[in-house]
Design an enzyme around this catalytic site. Structure first.
Site, PDB file in Angstrom:
ATOM      1  N   ASP A  35       0.983  -1.074   0.072  1.00  0.00           N
ATOM      2  CA  ASP A  35       0.077   0.414  -0.042  1.00  0.00           C
ATOM      3  C   ASP A  35       0.876   1.611   0.153  1.00  0.00           C
ATOM      4  O   ASP A  35       1.882   0.919   0.079  1.00  0.00           O
ATOM      5  CB  ASP A  35      -0.812   0.254   0.976  1.00  0.00           C
ATOM      6  CG  ASP A  35      -2.064   0.974   1.716  1.00  0.00           C
ATOM      7  OD1 ASP A  35      -2.873   1.505   0.340  1.00  0.00           O
ATOM      8  OD2 ASP A  35      -2.309   0.927   2.132  1.00  0.00           O
ATOM      9  N   ASP A  76       0.187   5.129   1.207  1.00  0.00           N
ATOM     10  CA  ASP A  76      -0.218   5.770   2.491  1.00  0.00           C
ATOM     11  C   ASP A  76      -0.489   5.117   3.487  1.00  0.00           C
ATOM     12  O   ASP A  76      -1.198   3.866   3.975  1.00  0.00           O
ATOM     13  CB  ASP A  76      -1.706   6.442   2.161  1.00  0.00           C
ATOM     14  CG  ASP A  76      -1.704   8.106   1.062  1.00  0.00           C
ATOM     15  OD1 ASP A  76      -1.220   9.264   1.336  1.00  0.00           O
ATOM     16  OD2 ASP A  76      -2.389   7.399  -0.189  1.00  0.00           O
ATOM     17  N   ASP A 100      -1.730  -0.257   5.490  1.00  0.00           N
ATOM     18  CA  ASP A 100      -2.235  -0.232   6.923  1.00  0.00           C
ATOM     19  C   ASP A 100      -3.916   0.367   7.194  1.00  0.00           C
ATOM     20  O   ASP A 100      -4.423   0.570   7.916  1.00  0.00           O
ATOM     21  CB  ASP A 100      -1.075   1.031   7.085  1.00  0.00           C
ATOM     22  CG  ASP A 100      -1.874   2.127   5.978  1.00  0.00           C
ATOM     23  OD1 ASP A 100      -1.939   2.529   5.210  1.00  0.00           O
ATOM     24  OD2 ASP A 100      -2.334   3.510   6.753  1.00  0.00           O
TER      25      ASP A 100
END
Length: 381
Positions: free
Chosen positions: A119, A121, A324
């Site tokens: 991922d 961000d 996250d």
């Protein structure tokens, strides 16, 4: 991989001048497939939304979800009090650190081909107040570049593909933007799937070399454009709101909105999308996201990329996905349930239930994990 309807996509709990400070404006749209036949198999059946008191209930529900997914800074601070730290250590019994258990992970990886999915961000860059300022560090870029020399590496993000590439700037990676609805191969590499769109040339980014694109939701672009403009207009008087154009989806950030106005944000968004039954609303970390109602998510994108790489359903392959956000849970579940068995690694500084096997606390630990992968691979000779 056979893409079918009837397998519900996970749903989380589920012309005025536009100011550039509130909206990432589409300067121009890259070419995309005009064929809609590929999307008919992806559409999900969703009941039409009813009006009236139901809308108030839904807005309140989204408001509650916004609060639940937006912990206070005190809860995510590394230097928190002893009680919180103890809770985190207890949580890591179930979700061990991928750093402290690195040797165990590599013992499973021995003799296998690793494929790495990341991922952006909160994983490669920290979560910041201004979404357009979510830059990765030079050290992190070097770590990603080095790991991509040894393992096929892809970035799978909710951001637009162009935006993620702008942040990362490495042409040797695979990029999947809009939660995997817009996938691009490195120059000279192929994407394989029976629904594959045509090859297009992106001259500015890849020096005129051809790249392959796979886009599952092209037919929704006109609708998404209309909703984008409506959301900008409906939220323009709410201080701190940022409406971000992620091409095949839209993000409404409320990170800089006063808490007392969060419910107003939820109401504005719901008022706009309730007339669009082919769009759905999900939420992440201080962001509401509007996406097409199709059977596609980060888990489907991961499986598609494994297939394109010739690594799908192979016993000698170990996929690792690091992320996250709650949208990464679809990918974690794919790796947990198989047949592409692998390891999900959740990046979180606070305890949360997850489909991941392992954890890392923040992007700095992600960078250490990437460096450890490179060191391990080099040690094999």
């Amino acid at each position: 991989m056979d893409i079918k309807s009837g397998h519900p996509s996970p749903v989380m709990t589920d012309s005025p001048q536009i100011s550039n400070s509130r909206l990432t404006v589409r300067q121009s749209r890259p070419p995309h497939s005009s064929s809609s036949s590929q999307n008919n198999n992806l559409l999900l059946t969703v009941p039409r939304k009813k009006t009236g008191i139901i809308d108030d209930v839904k807005a309140n529900a989204w408001f509650d979800a916004m609060i639940a997914s937006s912990p206070t800074p005190a809860l995510v601070n590394k230097d928190n009090d002893a009680t919180t730290d103890m809770t985190y250590r207890e949580w890591t019994v179930k979700y061990p650190s991928a750093l402290t258990t690195f040797e165990k992970i590599m013992s499973v990886a021995k003799g296998k081909r690793i494929a790495l999915f990341l991922d952006y961000d909160g994983t490669l860059s920290p979560i910041v107040e201004e979404p357009d300022a979510a830059y990765m560090s030079t050290d992190m870029r070097t770590a990603v570049q080095n790991v991509a020399k040894y393992f096929p590496t892809a970035i799978i993000s909710g951001r637009s593909r162009d935006k993620v590439y702008e942040f990362v700037g490495l042409s040797e990676l695979y990029y999947a933007g809009s939660h995997g609805m817009d996938i691009m191969s490195p120059a000279g590499e192929s994407l394989y799937h029976k629904h594959l769109t045509r090859t297009v040339s992106i001259n500015e980014q890849f020096q005129g070399k051809d790249v392959n694109l796979f886009q599952t939701a092209s037919e929704f672009l006109p609708m998404i454009d209309k909703v984008l403009c409506s959301l900008v207009e409906s939220t323009k008087d709410i201080k701190g709101v940022k409406v971000e154009d992620n091409r095949f989806c839209i993000s409404v950030h409320y990170r800089n909105v006063e808490d007392k106005n969060w419910k107003l944000v939820a109401q504005c968004v719901d008022d706009v999308i309730k007339t669009y039954p082919k769009l759905r609303l999900t939420h992440g970390r201080k962001v509401l996201e509007i996406r097409p109602v199709i059977d596609w998510d980060k888990g489907k994108a991961l499986t598609f990329l494994l297939e394109s790489l010739g690594l799908n359903n192979c016993e000698d392959v170990l996929p690792i996905y690091v992320g996250d956000d709650r949208t990464d849970e679809d990918a974690f579940k794919v790796l947990r349930d198989g047949p592409n068995y692998g390891y999900g690694v959740l990046v979180s500084a606070m305890p949360k239930v997850s489909n991941a096997f392992y954890s890392l606390r923040d992007p700095s630990e992600v960078m250490e994990f990437l460096k450890a992968l490179v060191t391990w691979k080099r040690s094999l000779g």
